[in-house]
Design an enzyme around this catalytic site. Structure first.
Site, PDB file in Angstrom:
ATOM      1  N   PRO A   5     -25.075  18.614 -38.862  1.00 19.84           N
ATOM      2  CA  PRO A   5     -24.468  19.898 -38.509  1.00 19.84           C
ATOM      3  C   PRO A   5     -23.156  19.774 -37.733  1.00 19.84           C
ATOM      4  O   PRO A   5     -22.964  18.864 -36.939  1.00 19.84           O
ATOM      5  CB  PRO A   5     -25.524  20.589 -37.661  1.00 19.84           C
ATOM      6  CG  PRO A   5     -26.409  19.510 -37.172  1.00 19.84           C
ATOM      7  CD  PRO A   5     -26.376  18.433 -38.213  1.00 19.84           C
ATOM      8  N   ASN A   6     -22.301  20.713 -38.032  1.00 20.36           N
ATOM      9  CA  ASN A   6     -21.016  20.922 -37.374  1.00 20.36           C
ATOM     10  C   ASN A   6     -19.948  19.892 -37.720  1.00 20.36           C
ATOM     11  O   ASN A   6     -18.809  20.026 -37.289  1.00 20.36           O
ATOM     12  CB  ASN A   6     -21.179  21.022 -35.851  1.00 20.36           C
ATOM     13  CG  ASN A   6     -22.048  22.193 -35.466  1.00 20.36           C
ATOM     14  OD1 ASN A   6     -21.882  23.284 -35.992  1.00 20.36           O
ATOM     15  ND2 ASN A   6     -22.996  21.967 -34.582  1.00 20.36           N
ATOM     16  N   ARG A  13     -13.508  21.520 -34.024  1.00 11.19           N
ATOM     17  CA  ARG A  13     -14.490  21.494 -32.947  1.00 11.19           C
ATOM     18  C   ARG A  13     -14.183  20.357 -31.967  1.00 11.19           C
ATOM     19  O   ARG A  13     -14.141  19.199 -32.352  1.00 11.19           O
ATOM     20  CB  ARG A  13     -15.888  21.283 -33.517  1.00 11.19           C
ATOM     21  CG  ARG A  13     -16.941  21.190 -32.445  1.00 11.19           C
ATOM     22  CD  ARG A  13     -18.313  20.925 -33.028  1.00 11.19           C
ATOM     23  NE  ARG A  13     -19.265  20.796 -31.953  1.00 11.19           N
ATOM     24  CZ  ARG A  13     -20.171  19.843 -31.889  1.00 11.19           C
ATOM     25  NH1 ARG A  13     -20.258  18.942 -32.843  1.00 11.19           N
ATOM     26  NH2 ARG A  13     -20.990  19.786 -30.870  1.00 11.19           N
ATOM     27  N   TYR A  18     -14.026  14.645 -30.752  1.00 11.56           N
ATOM     28  CA  TYR A  18     -14.238  14.198 -32.128  1.00 11.56           C
ATOM     29  C   TYR A  18     -12.960  13.836 -32.866  1.00 11.56           C
ATOM     30  O   TYR A  18     -13.024  13.404 -34.015  1.00 11.56           O
ATOM     31  CB  TYR A  18     -14.986  15.283 -32.913  1.00 11.56           C
ATOM     32  CG  TYR A  18     -16.346  15.572 -32.336  1.00 11.56           C
ATOM     33  CD1 TYR A  18     -17.387  14.667 -32.490  1.00 11.56           C
ATOM     34  CD2 TYR A  18     -16.596  16.742 -31.626  1.00 11.56           C
ATOM     35  CE1 TYR A  18     -18.632  14.912 -31.953  1.00 11.56           C
ATOM     36  CE2 TYR A  18     -17.845  17.003 -31.088  1.00 11.56           C
ATOM     37  CZ  TYR A  18     -18.860  16.080 -31.255  1.00 11.56           C
ATOM     38  OH  TYR A  18     -20.099  16.336 -30.725  1.00 11.56           O
ATOM     39  N   ASN A  69     -24.628  10.181 -40.027  1.00  7.35           N
ATOM     40  CA  ASN A  69     -24.317  10.760 -38.725  1.00  7.35           C
ATOM     41  C   ASN A  69     -25.201  11.994 -38.610  1.00  7.35           C
ATOM     42  O   ASN A  69     -24.865  13.045 -39.146  1.00  7.35           O
ATOM     43  CB  ASN A  69     -22.845  11.135 -38.599  1.00  7.35           C
ATOM     44  CG  ASN A  69     -22.503  11.673 -37.227  1.00  7.35           C
ATOM     45  OD1 ASN A  69     -23.373  12.128 -36.493  1.00  7.35           O
ATOM     46  ND2 ASN A  69     -21.228  11.636 -36.877  1.00  7.35           N
ATOM     47  N   ALA A  72     -26.308  16.770 -34.232  1.00  3.52           N
ATOM     48  CA  ALA A  72     -27.283  17.379 -33.323  1.00  3.52           C
ATOM     49  C   ALA A  72     -28.727  17.082 -33.727  1.00  3.52           C
ATOM     50  O   ALA A  72     -29.614  17.067 -32.866  1.00  3.52           O
ATOM     51  CB  ALA A  72     -27.060  18.886 -33.248  1.00  3.52           C
ATOM     52  N   GLU A  96     -26.764   4.297 -38.529  1.00  2.00           N
ATOM     53  CA  GLU A  96     -26.497   5.545 -37.816  1.00  2.00           C
ATOM     54  C   GLU A  96     -25.125   5.445 -37.163  1.00  2.00           C
ATOM     55  O   GLU A  96     -24.800   4.444 -36.528  1.00  2.00           O
ATOM     56  CB  GLU A  96     -27.564   5.747 -36.750  1.00  2.00           C
ATOM     57  CG  GLU A  96     -27.372   6.965 -35.891  1.00  2.00           C
ATOM     58  CD  GLU A  96     -28.386   7.052 -34.753  1.00  2.00           C
ATOM     59  OE1 GLU A  96     -28.544   8.151 -34.209  1.00  2.00           O
ATOM     60  OE2 GLU A  96     -29.019   6.017 -34.404  1.00  2.00           O
ATOM     61  N   HIS A  98     -22.144   7.675 -34.824  1.00  2.00           N
ATOM     62  CA  HIS A  98     -21.733   8.836 -34.029  1.00  2.00           C
ATOM     63  C   HIS A  98     -20.268   8.655 -33.682  1.00  2.00           C
ATOM     64  O   HIS A  98     -19.868   7.589 -33.191  1.00  2.00           O
ATOM     65  CB  HIS A  98     -22.566   8.976 -32.760  1.00  2.00           C
ATOM     66  CG  HIS A  98     -23.994   9.293 -33.047  1.00  2.00           C
ATOM     67  ND1 HIS A  98     -24.413  10.574 -33.338  1.00  2.00           N
ATOM     68  CD2 HIS A  98     -25.083   8.498 -33.118  1.00  2.00           C
ATOM     69  CE1 HIS A  98     -25.716  10.544 -33.563  1.00  2.00           C
ATOM     70  NE2 HIS A  98     -26.139   9.295 -33.453  1.00  2.00           N
ATOM     71  N   ARG A 105     -22.175  11.451 -22.765  1.00  2.00           N
ATOM     72  CA  ARG A 105     -21.958  12.901 -22.792  1.00  2.00           C
ATOM     73  C   ARG A 105     -23.093  13.632 -22.077  1.00  2.00           C
ATOM     74  O   ARG A 105     -23.714  13.078 -21.178  1.00  2.00           O
ATOM     75  CB  ARG A 105     -21.797  13.347 -24.246  1.00  2.00           C
ATOM     76  CG  ARG A 105     -20.534  12.699 -24.862  1.00  2.00           C
ATOM     77  CD  ARG A 105     -20.219  13.171 -26.239  1.00  2.00           C
ATOM     78  NE  ARG A 105     -19.982  14.603 -26.245  1.00  2.00           N
ATOM     79  CZ  ARG A 105     -20.200  15.359 -27.309  1.00  2.00           C
ATOM     80  NH1 ARG A 105     -20.664  14.842 -28.427  1.00  2.00           N
ATOM     81  NH2 ARG A 105     -19.953  16.652 -27.266  1.00  2.00           N
TER      82      ARG A 105
END
Length: 143
Positions: A5-6, A13, A18, A69, A72, A96, A98, A105
């Site tokens: 998502p996103n 964003r 990012y 990735n 969330a 994986e 990110h 964070r």
């Protein structure tokens, strides 16, 4: 390559977190990086958890290594964790990625239900992390 998502909002964003590059750039870069490694790369993105889980099932059925990735979904999707586990149980590499470093964070981002079931995790290196993940996949499938 599966993105959660996103990530369709890359470049818009939180660009300080990012980066300013968008999903189209990520797609182009990953396809090019894959070609140099002899890999055919398809970049997918969905905000729909069920669709992402379906892509993991498809990877198992088609015996396709995955770079993911989970975004969330990293922090709470036990359904995606189960699907990811099926990928590694099938003997397929599952990397994986990110873009940011979740551990640096918000507190809630520091827990992952995905990381314990993947082959490896790369965080905090921006889009370059995807390149490293593709290199890892190429290395693993050559062994």
């Amino acid at each position: 390559m599966v993105n959660g998502p996103n990530l369709g909002r890359l470049g818009v964003r939180e660009p300080d977190v990012y980066g300013r590059q968008d999903l189209a750039t990520l797609r182009k870069d990953c396809v090019a990086w894959g070609q140099t490694l002899g890999l055919e790369v398809e970049v997918r993105q969905s905000d729909d958890e069920a669709e992402v889980i379906g892509w993991m099932h498809q990877a198992v059925d088609e015996k396709t290594p995955v770079v993911m990735n989970p975004a969330a979904f990293t922090h709470y999707s036990y359904g995606l964790a189960d699907a990811a586990h099926m990928v590694t149980d099938a003997g397929l590499p599952l990397m994986e990625v990110h873009i940011s470093n979740p551990s640096a964070r918000d507190q809630f981002r520091r827990h992952s239900v995905i990381s314990p079931v993947v082959t490896g995790t790369i965080t905090g290196l921006g889009f370059f992390g995807y390149r490293l993940a593709l290199e890892a996949v190429a290395h693993l499938i050559q062994q």
